[in-house]
Design an enzyme around this catalytic site. Sequence first.
Site, short mmCIF file in Angstrom:
data_model
loop_
_atom_site.label_atom_id
_atom_site.label_comp_id
_atom_site.label_asym_id
_atom_site.label_seq_id
_atom_site.Cartn_x
_atom_site.Cartn_y
_atom_site.Cartn_z
N ARG A 34 0.82 -1.22 0.00
CA ARG A 34 0.00 0.00 0.00
C ARG A 34 0.85 1.28 0.00
O ARG A 34 0.47 2.30 0.57
CB ARG A 34 -0.98 0.03 1.19
CG ARG A 34 -1.94 -1.14 1.21
CD ARG A 34 -2.87 -1.20 0.01
NE ARG A 34 -3.62 -2.44 -0.01
CZ ARG A 34 -3.32 -3.49 -0.79
NH1 ARG A 34 -2.30 -3.45 -1.64
NH2 ARG A 34 -4.05 -4.58 -0.75
N SER A 85 -11.30 -0.24 3.59
CA SER A 85 -10.62 -0.43 4.88
C SER A 85 -10.10 0.91 5.39
O SER A 85 -9.39 1.61 4.67
CB SER A 85 -9.43 -1.37 4.71
OG SER A 85 -9.89 -2.63 4.31
N GLU A 90 -5.35 3.78 6.39
CA GLU A 90 -5.11 3.57 4.96
C GLU A 90 -5.76 4.72 4.18
O GLU A 90 -5.32 5.14 3.13
CB GLU A 90 -5.74 2.24 4.55
CG GLU A 90 -5.36 1.79 3.17
CD GLU A 90 -5.62 0.31 2.95
OE1 GLU A 90 -5.24 -0.51 3.81
OE2 GLU A 90 -6.22 -0.02 1.92
C1 LIG Z 1 -16.08 -0.61 -1.03
C2 LIG Z 1 -14.60 -0.36 -1.15
C3 LIG Z 1 -13.73 -1.43 -1.24
C4 LIG Z 1 -12.36 -1.22 -1.36
N1 LIG Z 1 -11.53 -2.29 -1.46
C5 LIG Z 1 -10.21 -2.11 -1.63
C6 LIG Z 1 -9.33 -3.24 -1.78
O1 LIG Z 1 -9.74 -4.39 -1.80
N2 LIG Z 1 -8.01 -2.99 -1.93
C7 LIG Z 1 -7.51 -1.72 -1.95
O2 LIG Z 1 -6.30 -1.56 -2.12
N3 LIG Z 1 -8.32 -0.64 -1.79
C8 LIG Z 1 -9.64 -0.80 -1.64
N4 LIG Z 1 -10.47 0.28 -1.49
C9 LIG Z 1 -9.90 1.65 -1.40
C10 LIG Z 1 -9.80 2.39 -2.75
O3 LIG Z 1 -10.76 1.92 -3.67
C11 LIG Z 1 -8.41 2.28 -3.34
O4 LIG Z 1 -7.44 2.83 -2.48
C12 LIG Z 1 -8.33 2.99 -4.72
O5 LIG Z 1 -7.15 2.62 -5.33
C13 LIG Z 1 -8.37 4.50 -4.64
O6 LIG Z 1 -8.54 5.01 -5.95
P1 LIG Z 1 -9.35 6.37 -6.20
O7 LIG Z 1 -9.27 6.69 -7.65
O8 LIG Z 1 -10.69 6.28 -5.63
O9 LIG Z 1 -8.43 7.38 -5.38
P2 LIG Z 1 -8.93 8.64 -4.54
O10 LIG Z 1 -9.69 8.19 -3.36
O11 LIG Z 1 -9.58 9.62 -5.44
O12 LIG Z 1 -7.53 9.22 -4.04
C14 LIG Z 1 -6.75 8.50 -3.11
C15 LIG Z 1 -5.34 9.12 -3.05
O13 LIG Z 1 -4.71 8.94 -4.32
C16 LIG Z 1 -4.29 10.20 -4.85
N5 LIG Z 1 -4.49 10.14 -6.31
C17 LIG Z 1 -5.64 9.83 -6.95
N6 LIG Z 1 -5.45 9.84 -8.29
C18 LIG Z 1 -4.15 10.18 -8.48
C19 LIG Z 1 -3.34 10.37 -9.64
N7 LIG Z 1 -3.82 10.22 -10.88
N8 LIG Z 1 -2.04 10.72 -9.46
C20 LIG Z 1 -1.52 10.87 -8.21
N9 LIG Z 1 -2.25 10.71 -7.08
C21 LIG Z 1 -3.54 10.36 -7.22
C22 LIG Z 1 -5.19 11.24 -4.18
O14 LIG Z 1 -4.56 12.51 -4.12
C23 LIG Z 1 -5.36 10.63 -2.80
O15 LIG Z 1 -4.28 10.98 -1.97
C24 LIG Z 1 -11.85 0.10 -1.37
C25 LIG Z 1 -12.74 1.18 -1.29
C26 LIG Z 1 -14.10 0.96 -1.19
C27 LIG Z 1 -15.03 2.14 -1.12
#
Ligand SMILES: Cc1cc2nc3c(=O)[nH]c(=O)nc-3n(C[C@H](O)[C@H](O)[C@H](O)COP(=O)(O)OP(=O)(O)OC[C@H]3O[C@@H](n4cnc5c(N)ncnc54)[C@H](O)[C@@H]3O)c2cc1C
Length: 316
Positions: free
Chosen positions: A174, A224, A299
């Site tokens: 992570r 999480s 996280e």
């Molecule tokens: C129901 C549910 C289940 C989930 N299950 C998992 C799982 O099994 N495993 C897991 O790892 N995660 C899980 N997650 C968490 C989440 O989906 C992941 O961390 C996902 O990768 C975040 O992506 P996002 O586009 O939503 O990022 P965001 O929430 O929009 O951003 C998260 C971080 O990433 C940065 N960021 C976003 N895009 C960029 C970019 N293009 N360049 C640089 N920085 C950037 C943002 O500034 C922020 O700091 C889950 C979430 C939910 C709601």
Amino acid sequence: MANTLAETLTDSGLIWRNGVPLRNLCHWKIGGPADYVIEPRSAEEAAAAQRIAREANVPFLVIGHGSNMLFDDAGYRGVIIKLGSRMSRCRFSGSRVRAEAGIWAPMLARACAGRGLTGLEHIVGIPGNLGGLLYMNGGSLRQSIGDAVVRVDILDGQGNIAAVSAAECDFSYRHSVFQEKKSIVLGVELELQQSTPGEVRRKMLDILRERREKFPLDLPNCGSVFSNEPRLYEAYGPPGMVIEQTGLKGARIGDAELSVRHANFIVNRGRASSADVFALIRHVRRKVLERTGFLLHCEVCYAAPDGRCGRLDAFL
Ligand SMILES: Cc1cc2nc3c(=O)[nH]c(=O)nc-3n(C[C@H](O)[C@H](O)[C@H](O)COP(=O)(O)OP(=O)(O)OC[C@H]3O[C@@H](n4cnc5c(N)ncnc54)[C@H](O)[C@@H]3O)c2cc1C
């Protein structure tokens, strides 16, 4: 007289809005208005958005699907650069795929399945965009997106578009270098293996079925909240189990509740505020520390109204 930021944005031809409720841009459905939200359609537009925010001397933050973000009730005094469906093309070449950062992870996984490419089944249920997934080095079933990365196209802090190798991404559990470098991930090249569409889809259906049983997907949440740490895991188990054994499952502050289904998820029961989530996280950390001697780390990320952003526990 200098242009206002709104005038500059209008002249730029970028797609932008002002006063956007952040609760509409994140999975927790929490957060007040952002001053500006820009949705780039290309790497060049992302660079223009970053440059305009820098020249106006206002904070900016890149987001994807908002599935790992807590926004503040007071919103965000700056520019949110959202890399989403407008920047979500992908191109296949043999066992490699190059995808833009805004593609939704489940869509990318399905596109790979359609070509019989295996390696991304574990992201089919993760509701984030590829850029956010890279930033978090997210994944499931003991796999991480970094395992398949060949190279990443970024916009660096100086506004230059550059390519970095997988080794330079410094992936670990992570973690990626993007959490320290503050570069914007624009696109990713991934190496997969050939299988058959039927086999890949079967694995994905199994994964989705298991996730539906385990996670509280019917209420707004952010996945999480606390990260899994090896020393805690060895001594007591994963955070969800530790929280449950501390007797906190179902604990509620305001409308933020530790899910009765999975105690490492905080669900929004209706009108939860960022203050409710902060208070509940503080409560959990204190109780778990008292019982185990371990301090849980978050996280999930938090964006403060003044532009700072990082893992939520840095703001407690
Ligand atoms: C129901 C549910 C289940 C989930 N299950 C998992 C799982 O099994 N495993 C897991 O790892 N995660 C899980 N997650 C968490 C989440 O989906 C992941 O961390 C996902 O990768 C975040 O992506 P996002 O586009 O939503 O990022 P965001 O929430 O929009 O951003 C998260 C971080 O990433 C940065 N960021 C976003 N895009 C960029 C970019 N293009 N360049 C640089 N920085 C950037 C943002 O500034 C922020 O700091 C889950 C979430 C939910 C709601």
